[in-house]
Design a protein around this motif. Structure first.
Motif, short mmCIF file in Angstrom:
data_model
loop_
_atom_site.label_atom_id
_atom_site.label_comp_id
_atom_site.label_asym_id
_atom_site.label_seq_id
_atom_site.Cartn_x
_atom_site.Cartn_y
_atom_site.Cartn_z
N CYS A 233 -10.19 30.73 -14.20
CA CYS A 233 -9.66 31.28 -15.46
C CYS A 233 -9.68 30.21 -16.53
N ARG A 234 -10.05 30.62 -17.74
CA ARG A 234 -10.12 29.67 -18.84
C ARG A 234 -8.94 29.82 -19.79
N SER A 235 -7.96 30.61 -19.38
CA SER A 235 -6.76 30.82 -20.20
C SER A 235 -7.06 31.30 -21.61
N CYS A 236 -8.05 32.13 -21.76
CA CYS A 236 -8.29 32.72 -23.07
C CYS A 236 -7.60 34.08 -23.11
N GLY A 237 -7.66 34.73 -24.24
CA GLY A 237 -6.93 35.99 -24.39
C GLY A 237 -7.80 37.23 -24.30
N ILE A 238 -9.03 37.09 -23.79
CA ILE A 238 -9.94 38.24 -23.82
C ILE A 238 -9.36 39.45 -23.11
N TYR A 241 -6.50 41.15 -24.87
CA TYR A 241 -6.79 41.67 -26.20
C TYR A 241 -7.74 42.86 -26.19
N ASP A 267 0.00 39.04 -28.51
CA ASP A 267 0.09 37.81 -27.75
C ASP A 267 -0.45 38.13 -26.36
N PHE A 271 -2.26 33.03 -22.18
CA PHE A 271 -2.20 31.78 -22.94
C PHE A 271 -1.19 30.85 -22.31
N GLU A 287 -2.84 28.54 -14.39
CA GLU A 287 -3.60 29.79 -14.42
C GLU A 287 -3.18 30.71 -13.28
N PRO A 322 -15.59 36.46 -19.08
CA PRO A 322 -16.80 35.66 -18.85
C PRO A 322 -16.88 35.10 -17.44
N VAL A 323 -15.76 35.07 -16.70
CA VAL A 323 -15.81 34.48 -15.38
C VAL A 323 -15.37 35.47 -14.29
N VAL B 37 -19.89 34.00 -10.31
CA VAL B 37 -18.75 33.41 -11.00
C VAL B 37 -18.56 31.97 -10.55
N PRO B 38 -17.87 31.16 -11.34
CA PRO B 38 -17.64 29.77 -10.94
C PRO B 38 -16.80 29.70 -9.67
N CYS B 215 -9.04 35.31 -29.45
CA CYS B 215 -8.70 35.13 -28.04
C CYS B 215 -8.89 33.67 -27.65
N ALA B 217 -11.42 32.14 -26.64
CA ALA B 217 -12.36 31.88 -25.54
C ALA B 217 -13.41 30.87 -25.97
N ASN B 220 -11.91 27.49 -25.73
CA ASN B 220 -11.57 27.09 -24.37
C ASN B 220 -12.78 26.75 -23.51
#
Lengths: 338, 327, 140
Positions: A233-238, A241, A267, A271, A287, A322-323, B37-38, B215, B217, B220
């Protein structure tokens, strides 16, 4: 029951736009987004839009009030809410999601007035699905491609054209407005049209089931699976949202001397600073905890509070992460745990 | 690629056997075959989970920042790197976020990565396998085999790639590949946008930024965004308001792009992860193009000891001379 | 455009040269349009390009960044960094859609009161032709 001309919903949309603020899936620089209608027919073969129509009821950011002055001479002006809207071409999952958010934000105990007013003034015209998208799984979480939940008008695609059915009184009023754009549906059978949509193939819904997760949640909570899933996880908000059922927001002030505006905006629990408290304490520091929270909330906490899944199976998280950390992947992994 | 995957597993296994890596960052099978995936492999037995194929292209370099923080002091981190990730790793090295001794880089001479969305468009379904050949790409679906041109199916960023093989590695899988698969002009898009009027360009960006969900992304995933506290999250002074008005979106995208000006390695990860298709590389590439033109950097995206905005020369040009309104 | 609209320019002026140049213009009783609001800064390289965006957000119709001529920096090399930074930023801001006339970077020494007055006059006239800036503008 009315029928729109075969092949195109354009005349109906034109008629609707005459006296309404019409919102629909539109194409913008190659992206299919839900936005203010610009006069074009619905994009070909869209499943779900990039952003969910929840934006209409819970905007990404909105100003709540303006204030000026100090202490007892504080002048507060509430921000008016924009006028009524018609949301057209909403998918059944997204329409259901609006209803699902309303359980929380529209509850009798703590109603969110702005959300409530917007919900009351938005007419939802839903287009039932005649084909499942790559990541659709609404049936696995209690939804259906023909569901009229959260909708005011249902549109069912058939071989001859589109069949329309008003679900609510508001829907009936809107339909009456645009009668000239519609033909009477002679011999059209709305029941069977709905049944056809109901029965479309949805391989993912057969493949996965979150039922076990809810029952065996103690084991799920403790499972090492979260660490594996969240590692990437990249801790983005995708995910939060694009999700039609996520409703978390934060309040913030924009100050200029003695005056300012209070905003609220989305929010996301993914995050890092979402739960950060004074004194630097963070109950979900990595994460792993945050990912677990997201899925536990939708598959267990929401179920125990409201009696249904906090997910409508639109598949956006699966499309957009993305992941590959999404509801489908999570359920599949968890099936091995329970 | 199948051969390379076998080699990769062998390399990783050896690295664990020697005891010189604690974790190995690579790819594993995802929910769908075409979307690996990673994965963070932590023991020798799990090495067999690793995959390397035409679809495994998610950017990995940024993970090093977190893994280096969590790793034991003297432990080293293994990572598989295509050319673009190689540049990302260099970026982190030059920014002193990680040290070279800490890394065990297994490089891949990359023939290009297949974009699953593009492939699905062409095949009508997500293919189960693909092979990038010299001139074309062969896609394998459940029922048929399809041969298509590279331009049609490789990721957008691969079409502009100049650096298919990482410049630094400890082991290399396959052979060094010198040329990118297609090599379209990197700055075509920028030049087109430069050619339209200021008003049209402004409208273009308003439309793009209005889709932006904030977001984060893009930030990040960026190997050049390594600040401990991002200026966009700073509250005093608050450079970026949390409101997503058009005005604030300009502040966000201006700051994000400008903060990596001269340091962007053009890996394209930001644009790739964007859920709403904001063409972020058009911003990054504009800055790269100008760095190249103004400061005579032949390949401005390649990281080096010094960076264009961290140094100067006495005879630098004034980039604004000759423009309208400027004497 | 309202009849009595006058361009509003935010100027970032280095305290050692451009600000002193502006001072000289004043003490020499030179006439120039009252459209510029000067912000005194220690060196032109103190100006973060975000300041420029912020000025446009908050209602500026134009922005001027003014520092010592290259070679004259009080801190020896500050303005060389400014030159690099704003060579990029100037083009980048225009790339985002702001007209080039609205944002200028200039060198003004402490002795160049006349040049400063002339610059402000020129810029004011250019911006007057363009009209008020609406781009990047915040609406509260």
């Amino acid at each position: 029951m009315k029928m729109a001309a075969a092949g195109s919903l354009l005349p109906l949309m034109e008629a609707l736009s005459e006296s309404n603020d019409l919102w629909a899936p539109i194409v913008e620089d190659g992206q299919v987004v839900f936005g203010r209608w610009k006069g074009e027919s619905l994009p070909d073969n869209y499943r779900v839009t990039d952003n969910s129509p929840k934006e209409l009821l819970l905007p990404q950011t909105e100003s709540l009030m303006r204030f000026e002055g100090v202490y007892d001479q504080l002048d507060i002006k509430e921000e008016p809410i924009e006028g009524p809207k018609v949301a057209f071409g909403v998918r059944p999952c997204d329409a259901a999601a609006l209803d699902l958010i309303a359980e929380v934000l529209g509850s009798d105990d703590y109603p969110d007035e702005r959300f409530g007013q917007r919900k009351d003034s938005t007419t939802v015209v839903t287009l039932a699905c005649d084909e499942a998208g790559e990541h659709c799984f609404c049936r696995a979480v209690g939804g259906s491609p023909a569901s009229d939940r959260g909708s005011d008008i249902m549109i069912y695609p058939t071989d001859e054209g589109y069949l329309l059915r008003a679900v609510t009184g508001a829907g009936q009023d809107i339909l009456r407005q645009c009668e000239s754009a519609l033909d009477p549906a002679e011999g059209g059978d709305v029941e069977s049209a709905a049944a056809d949509c109901e029965d479309i193939e949805m391989p993912l819904a057969e493949e996965i089931s979150p039922d076990g997760v809810t029952e065996d949640w103690h084991r799920v909570f403790e499972s090492p699976i979260w660490e594996q899933l969240a590692g990437r996880c990249r801790s983005c908000g995708i995910c939060g949202y694009v999700c039609p059922t996520c409703y978390c927001f934060a309040l913030f002030d924009d100050l200029r001397g003695n005056s300012g505006v209070r905003f609220r905006g989305w929010d996301s629990c993914q995050f890092e600073d979402y739960l950060l408290m004074a004194g630097d304490h963070n109950p979900r520091p990595t994460e792993t905890e945050r990912t677990r929270q997201r899925f536990m909330h939708k598959l267990h906490y929401f179920v125990s509070r409201w009696g249904e899944y906090g997910c409508v199976g639109c598949g956006r998280c699966a499309d957009k992460c993305p992941v590959g950390i999404h509801m489908l992947a999570a359920i599949k992994e968890l099936e091995e745990v329970v | 690629m199948r051969q390379l995957q076998k080699q990769l597993r062998q390399e990783a296994e050896d690295a664990f056997a020697d005891g010189h890596v604690e974790v190995f960052i690579g790819y594993q099978e995802g929910f769908e075959r075409a979307r690996p995936v990673p994965v963070f492999v932590r023991d020798r037995e799990s090495v067999q989970e690793m995959v390397l194929n035409e679809f495994s292209g998610v950017s990995l370099s940024k993970y090093l920042l977190r893994e280096a923080e969590r790793a034991q002091e003297d432990a080293s981190i293994g990572i598989v790197a295509r050319g673009c990730d190689g540049l990302g790793i260099e970026r982190l090295l030059y920014d002193q976020c990680i040290s070279r001794e800490q890394l065990y880089i297994v490089g891949v001479g990359c023939p290009g990565v297949v974009d699953p969305e593009k492939a699905a468009q062409l095949c009508g379904e997500i293919p189960v396998a693909a092979e990038v050949e010299k001139q074309q790409v062969v896609l394998q679906t459940s029922s048929e085999e399809l041969t298509v041109a590279k331009e049609e199916v490789l990721r957008d960023k691969c079409l502009k790639c100049d650096d298919p093989t990482p410049r630094i590695y400890d082991a290399l899988l396959g052979e060094e590949i010198q040329r990118g698969p297609v090599r379209q002009n990197r700055f075509d898009g920028v030049e087109q946008l430069e050619a339209v009027s200021d008003d049209e360009r402004y409208e273009f960006w308003v439309r793009q930024f209005d889709r932006c969900l904030r977001c984060f992304a893009c930030r990040n995933v960026c190997p050049a965004c390594s600040c401990v506290t991002c200026s966009l999250e700073e509250e005093e002074p608050q450079w970026l308001k949390r409101s997503t008005s058009s005005s604030e979106q300009f502040m966000f995208h201006f700051t994000r792009a400008y903060h990596v000006a001269g340091r962007c390695v053009s890996c394209g990860a930001c644009e790739e992860v964007c859920p709403v298709g904001v063409p972020l590389m058009l911003l990054n590439e504009k800055l790269l193009k100008d760095v190249g033109e103004l400061f005579e950097e032949p390949s401005p995206h390649l990281p080096s000891e010094t960076e264009p905005l961290g140094e100067f020369s006495y005879d630098d040009p004034e980039g604004w001379r000759g423009e309208a309104g400027q004497s | 455009m309202s009849v009595d609209w006058k361009p509003k320019i935010v100027g970032f002026a280095c305290r050692w040269c451009a600000y002193a140049g502006a001072d000289l213009a004043g003490t020499s009783r030179m006439k120039y349009p009252p459209s510029i609001r000067l912000v005194r800064i220690p060196c032109s390289c103190r100006v973060d390009p975000s300041f420029v965006v912020r000025a446009f957000q908050r209602g500026a119709d134009g922005v001027l960044v003014a520092g010592c001529h290259p070679g004259d920096c009080h801190y020896t090399t500050g303005n060389y960094l400014t030159r690099r930074r704003f060579s990029l930023a100037k083009r980048f801001i225009q790339y985002m859609g702001i007209e080039p006339e609205r944002f200028r970077v200039e060198w003004v020494s402490a002795a160049e009161g006349g040049r400063f007055a002339g610059l402000v006059e020129e810029m004011t006239e250019d911006i007057r032709k363009l009209g008020p800036n609406r781009k990047m503008r915040e609406r509260l």
